[in-house]
Design a protein around this motif. Structure first.
Motif, PDB file in Angstrom:
ATOM      1  N   MET A 180       0.838  -1.211   0.000  1.00  0.00           N
ATOM      2  CA  MET A 180       0.000   0.000   0.000  1.00  0.00           C
ATOM      3  C   MET A 180       0.861   1.244   0.000  1.00  0.00           C
ATOM      4  N   ALA A 181       1.905   1.221   0.852  1.00  0.00           N
ATOM      5  CA  ALA A 181       2.781   2.390   0.944  1.00  0.00           C
ATOM      6  C   ALA A 181       3.401   2.686  -0.419  1.00  0.00           C
ATOM      7  N   SER A 182       3.790   1.614  -1.154  1.00  0.00           N
ATOM      8  CA  SER A 182       4.438   1.880  -2.443  1.00  0.00           C
ATOM      9  C   SER A 182       3.414   2.342  -3.480  1.00  0.00           C
ATOM     10  N   THR A 183       2.212   1.748  -3.487  1.00  0.00           N
ATOM     11  CA  THR A 183       1.196   2.192  -4.448  1.00  0.00           C
ATOM     12  C   THR A 183       0.820   3.642  -4.203  1.00  0.00           C
ATOM     13  N   LEU A 184       0.729   4.031  -2.946  1.00  0.00           N
ATOM     14  CA  LEU A 184       0.316   5.393  -2.616  1.00  0.00           C
ATOM     15  C   LEU A 184       1.495   6.348  -2.451  1.00  0.00           C
ATOM     16  N   ALA A 185       2.713   5.817  -2.560  1.00  0.00           N
ATOM     17  CA  ALA A 185       3.926   6.639  -2.417  1.00  0.00           C
ATOM     18  C   ALA A 185       3.909   7.445  -1.117  1.00  0.00           C
ATOM     19  N   VAL A 186       3.583   6.749  -0.020  1.00  0.00           N
ATOM     20  CA  VAL A 186       3.628   7.397   1.301  1.00  0.00           C
ATOM     21  C   VAL A 186       4.530   6.556   2.208  1.00  0.00           C
ATOM     22  N   PRO A 187       5.102   7.158   3.256  1.00  0.00           N
ATOM     23  CA  PRO A 187       5.926   6.370   4.182  1.00  0.00           C
ATOM     24  C   PRO A 187       5.076   5.285   4.850  1.00  0.00           C
ATOM     25  N   PRO A 188       5.649   4.080   5.073  1.00  0.00           N
ATOM     26  CA  PRO A 188       4.870   2.975   5.660  1.00  0.00           C
ATOM     27  C   PRO A 188       4.167   3.366   6.960  1.00  0.00           C
ATOM     28  N   GLU A 189       4.822   4.244   7.766  1.00  0.00           N
ATOM     29  CA  GLU A 189       4.202   4.588   9.062  1.00  0.00           C
ATOM     30  C   GLU A 189       2.915   5.397   8.879  1.00  0.00           C
ATOM     31  N   GLN A 190       2.717   5.941   7.677  1.00  0.00           N
ATOM     32  CA  GLN A 190       1.488   6.720   7.431  1.00  0.00           C
ATOM     33  C   GLN A 190       0.310   5.802   7.085  1.00  0.00           C
ATOM     34  N   VAL A 191       0.617   4.525   6.803  1.00  0.00           N
ATOM     35  CA  VAL A 191      -0.448   3.591   6.414  1.00  0.00           C
ATOM     36  C   VAL A 191      -1.109   3.033   7.674  1.00  0.00           C
ATOM     37  N   THR A 192      -2.095   3.759   8.167  1.00  0.00           N
ATOM     38  CA  THR A 192      -2.866   3.311   9.329  1.00  0.00           C
ATOM     39  C   THR A 192      -4.312   3.123   8.885  1.00  0.00           C
ATOM     40  N   ASP A 193      -5.145   2.546   9.751  1.00  0.00           N
ATOM     41  CA  ASP A 193      -6.558   2.324   9.387  1.00  0.00           C
ATOM     42  C   ASP A 193      -7.248   3.628   8.998  1.00  0.00           C
ATOM     43  N   ALA A 194      -6.766   4.747   9.533  1.00  0.00           N
ATOM     44  CA  ALA A 194      -7.444   6.029   9.292  1.00  0.00           C
ATOM     45  C   ALA A 194      -7.111   6.617   7.925  1.00  0.00           C
ATOM     46  N   LEU A 195      -6.035   6.143   7.287  1.00  0.00           N
ATOM     47  CA  LEU A 195      -5.657   6.714   5.986  1.00  0.00           C
ATOM     48  C   LEU A 195      -6.775   6.432   4.974  1.00  0.00           C
ATOM     49  N   ALA A 196      -7.244   7.474   4.287  1.00  0.00           N
ATOM     50  CA  ALA A 196      -8.446   7.319   3.455  1.00  0.00           C
ATOM     51  C   ALA A 196      -8.283   7.979   2.092  1.00  0.00           C
ATOM     52  N   PHE A 197      -9.162   7.592   1.190  1.00  0.00           N
ATOM     53  CA  PHE A 197      -9.271   8.171  -0.156  1.00  0.00           C
ATOM     54  C   PHE A 197      -9.293   9.696  -0.063  1.00  0.00           C
ATOM     55  N   ASN A 198      -8.490  10.338  -0.904  1.00  0.00           N
ATOM     56  CA  ASN A 198      -8.426  11.801  -0.971  1.00  0.00           C
ATOM     57  C   ASN A 198      -7.772  12.465   0.241  1.00  0.00           C
ATOM     58  N   ALA A 199      -7.308  11.660   1.228  1.00  0.00           N
ATOM     59  CA  ALA A 199      -6.676  12.278   2.400  1.00  0.00           C
ATOM     60  C   ALA A 199      -5.239  12.678   2.079  1.00  0.00           C
ATOM     61  N   VAL A 200      -4.625  11.988   1.131  1.00  0.00           N
ATOM     62  CA  VAL A 200      -3.303  12.379   0.640  1.00  0.00           C
ATOM     63  C   VAL A 200      -3.443  12.537  -0.873  1.00  0.00           C
ATOM     64  N   PRO A 201      -2.638  13.448  -1.471  1.00  0.00           N
ATOM     65  CA  PRO A 201      -2.801  13.684  -2.907  1.00  0.00           C
ATOM     66  C   PRO A 201      -2.680  12.410  -3.744  1.00  0.00           C
ATOM     67  N   SER A 202      -1.831  11.483  -3.286  1.00  0.00           N
ATOM     68  CA  SER A 202      -1.594  10.302  -4.120  1.00  0.00           C
ATOM     69  C   SER A 202      -2.756   9.300  -4.081  1.00  0.00           C
ATOM     70  N   TRP A 203      -3.647   9.377  -3.084  1.00  0.00           N
ATOM     71  CA  TRP A 203      -4.794   8.450  -3.084  1.00  0.00           C
ATOM     72  C   TRP A 203      -5.939   9.135  -3.825  1.00  0.00           C
ATOM     73  N   ASP A 204      -5.785   9.206  -5.148  1.00  0.00           N
ATOM     74  CA  ASP A 204      -6.821   9.794  -5.994  1.00  0.00           C
ATOM     75  C   ASP A 204      -7.533   8.662  -6.726  1.00  0.00           C
ATOM     76  N   SER A 205      -8.371   9.020  -7.696  1.00  0.00           N
ATOM     77  CA  SER A 205      -9.170   7.983  -8.347  1.00  0.00           C
ATOM     78  C   SER A 205      -8.302   6.986  -9.112  1.00  0.00           C
ATOM     79  N   VAL A 206      -7.226   7.485  -9.749  1.00  0.00           N
ATOM     80  CA  VAL A 206      -6.357   6.567 -10.495  1.00  0.00           C
ATOM     81  C   VAL A 206      -5.689   5.590  -9.538  1.00  0.00           C
ATOM     82  N   ASN A 207      -5.118   6.132  -8.473  1.00  0.00           N
ATOM     83  CA  ASN A 207      -4.416   5.255  -7.546  1.00  0.00           C
ATOM     84  C   ASN A 207      -5.376   4.390  -6.739  1.00  0.00           C
TER      85      ASN A 207
END
Lengths: 545, 71
Positions: B1-28
């Motif tokens: 998930m961290a690599s698909t969303l290009a975010v640090p692994p520690e940011q991948v928590t249950d609360a991380l959601a669609f549109n909360a970071v720029p990289s979790w957009d419709s394409v990703n």
């Protein structure tokens, strides 16, 4: 202009409130408004905006997204005789503030999402626009955050609409949209009622809709293609069906659930459906029109979509905001390019790399392909596309210099000059008369249909401590479309931190998904940074997992 | 998930959601759904694609399908 006096962008909506009062006009999630209800709500917003018709308003911000309030406020601003200025709560606060300052708003209407950010957005803006908050409980929250509210939910509900609403003139501005600017400052495009009505009349003739039609509203309101969604639908007495952002990842499901008859989106939405295997033959039998705009439409996407929506006409529209929504259109046909050696099909067939042509100008518009000195080139030769006619907007908002650069007089005869907009798009005119898009004359790109000036991204990066040079590029590019942005920087900034930092300055679709440190920027023979060489490095370098 | 969303692994928590970071957009989001299908050998129905809008929702979906043990 040939628009009759007294007719404005919203006139047809007011007429449908009379002759189709109880028909559905708008569906947002579980809520549906009839034409009568939408019209009444818009009149109440207009009443509070104009203090019962006593105070003229020129520009009204709509700081709302995909809520009933967003659509009511849009109509209400027009009913008040003002131009509406859509502002997206998902954009960074600093950028929204810059737009708000530039637009010099008289008032702003907010929904719940907009209200959560309004105190921050308005900080330092003087004079502050009057705030209208039609949603229950929102005004209280705003006041608690120190934002004066001119009209709360009760005031809007109790407002008595003026007996006669203002009637804008055809050349009055109907909306101001902000697009990416090369210097990092968003630029506004002012569009008149006459501009918009010319397009809508052409669209209504091409896509005759009726009260039984159900139309998608995929485009963000900061994108002018949303004007097609709202006002073509409402002029026909049809129903506008609004997906929430996450629903756009599954367009087939949305079409099926809402039995849509018209779909209009960027091709990327169809590409998502293809990627996930959703676009199977015959899955969208209800669609009569499938329209795409905003970025190159791959032939393969058009073919798969047409098979999935067999009763539907598939068309590719083209047009920058400065030329009002869309100015060229290509009716895709199943036999396009199917027989590459067949003379007739070949003459009509796609442009480079299986990209569907952008077609021909709408009635009343003129197109010209020119060289760098604005001299027309021979048919078939590449050049910049210039377009003239009644959809050519007055220019950039409060920016005469940039307007002079892009809106130019071209003498087609010794005695007569026409005012053309220079699109910056490189095209070629085929023997069939259709135009094909080849690329850009500058560094503007499209990401998911959104216009991105790469200079805008670079400017945000250069504002970060430790960044000495910055170059941005569209990446990865598939089927002529950029899915995102990559950036290259020199200096000692923490490259992993940069995307998060620039996200505070530029909209999400502009934020680089990857930033690479490059200590020796490659230069081309002109001494400029060589973007192509940088992109080659990207493919040579191991992409981190 | 961290690599698909290009975010640090520690940011991948249950609360991380669609549109909360720029990289979790419709394409990703679609890329993420495909990556989850590949990694866990599951098929995500179209109706679920629009519901799995957070790491927590994806985790619960995988637990319900038996692809991973429930937390």
């Amino acid at each position: 202009m040939d628009v009759q006096p007294g007719r404005a962008l919203h006139t047809a909506l007011q007429a449908r409130a009379q002759d189709a009062a109880e028909r559905p006009a708008l569906t947002v999630q579980q809520e549906t408004l009839t034409y009568a209800a939408l019209d009444a709500a818009a009149r109440q917003v207009a009443a509070v905006l104009t203090a019962g018709g006593r105070v003229p308003v020129e520009r009204v911000g709509v700081f709302a997204s995909r809520s009933v309030t967003a659509y009511v406020a849009t109509a209400g601003a027009l009913y008040a005789g003002a131009a509406y200025v859509p502002l997206n709560p998902r954009f960074p606060v600093e950028r929204t503030r810059a737009m708000l300052r530039r637009a010099r708003l008289d008032a702003v209407v907010v929904d719940r999402a907009g209200a959560a950010l309004l105190a921050e957005v308005l900080a330092g803006v003087s004079p502050a626009p009057r705030v209208v908050a039609p949603d229950d409980g929102v005004a209280e929250a705003l006041r608690a955050a120190g934002v004066p509210v001119a009209a709360d939910a009760a005031a809007v509900r109790d407002a008595v609409p003026p007996a006669a609403l203002p009637a804008p003139l055809p050349d009055d501005v109907a909306y101001v949209l902000f697009t990416s600017g090369t210097t990092g400052e968003p630029k506004g495009v002012a569009v008149t009622h006459a501009n918009a009505l010319h397009f809508l009349d052409a669209a209504a003739a091409r896509y005759p809709l009726g009260p039984d039609d159900r139309c998608s509203q995929t485009f963000d309101q900061t994108f002018d293609l949303a004007v097609f969604d709202l006002f073509l639908t409402w002029s026909a007495g049809a129903c506008l069906v609004v997906p929430q952002p996450i629903e756009l990842v599954a367009p087939v499901r949305f079409v099926q659930r809402h039995v849509l008859t018209l779909w209009f989106s960027v091709p990327s939405a169809a590409a998502l459906a293809i990627k996930k295997g959703m676009l199977q033959p015959g899955v969208m039998p209800s669609l009569r029109y499938s329209l795409f705009c905003g970025e190159p439409l791959p032939e393969a996407t058009a073919r798969l979509w047409a098979a999935a929506a067999p009763a539907s006409r598939v068309e590719n529209l083209y047009g920058p905001t400065e030329l009002t929504i869309a100015c060229l259109v290509y009716p895709w046909r199943a036999d396009d390019g199917a027989t590459a050696h067949d003379g007739e099909a070949d003459a009509r067939r796609e442009g480079p790399d299986g990209i569907v042509p952008i077609g021909r100008p709408l009635p009343g518009l003129g197109a010209l392909v020119v060289d760098d000195a604005l001299r027309p080139v021979a048919d078939g030769e590449p050049g910049e596309l210039l377009v003239c006619g009644p959809q050519t907007t007055p220019g950039y908002w409060c920016d005469p210099e940039r307007t002079r650069e892009r809106f130019v007089d071209v003498h087609l005869s010794p005695t007569r000059a026409h005012r053309f907009y220079r699109t910056g798009d490189r095209v070629r005119r085929l023997a069939s008369g259709d135009y094909v898009y080849i690329g850009r004359t500058d560094t503007q790109i499209k990401v998911l249909g959104f216009r991105v000036e790469l200079g805008d991204v670079e400017s945000a990066l250069l504002r970060q401590p430790g960044v000495v040079q910055a170059v941005a590029a569209g990446w990865p590019v598939e089927d002529g479309r950029a899915a995102g942005i990559v950036a290259f920087v020199s200096g000692d900034a923490d490259v992993d931190e940069l995307p998060r930092r620039v996200a505070a300055l530029i909209p999400p679709y502009m934020v680089p998904s990857r930033v690479m440190r490059v200590d020796d920027m490659p230069l081309n023979p002109n001494g400029k940074i060589d973007r192509r060489a940088l992109l080659v490095r990207l493919t040579e370098d191991a992409v981190p997992a | 998930m961290a690599s698909t969303l290009a975010v640090p692994p520690e940011q991948v928590t249950d609360a991380l959601a669609f549109n909360a970071v720029p990289s979790w957009d419709s394409v990703n989001h679609i890329n993420l759904m495909l990556a989850v299908e590949d990694a866990f050998g599951v098929a995500i129905p179209d109706d679920d694609i629009v519901e799995l809008t957070s790491v927590g929702a994806i985790r619960r979906f995988l637990a319900n399908t038996g692809a991973v043990p429930a937390a």
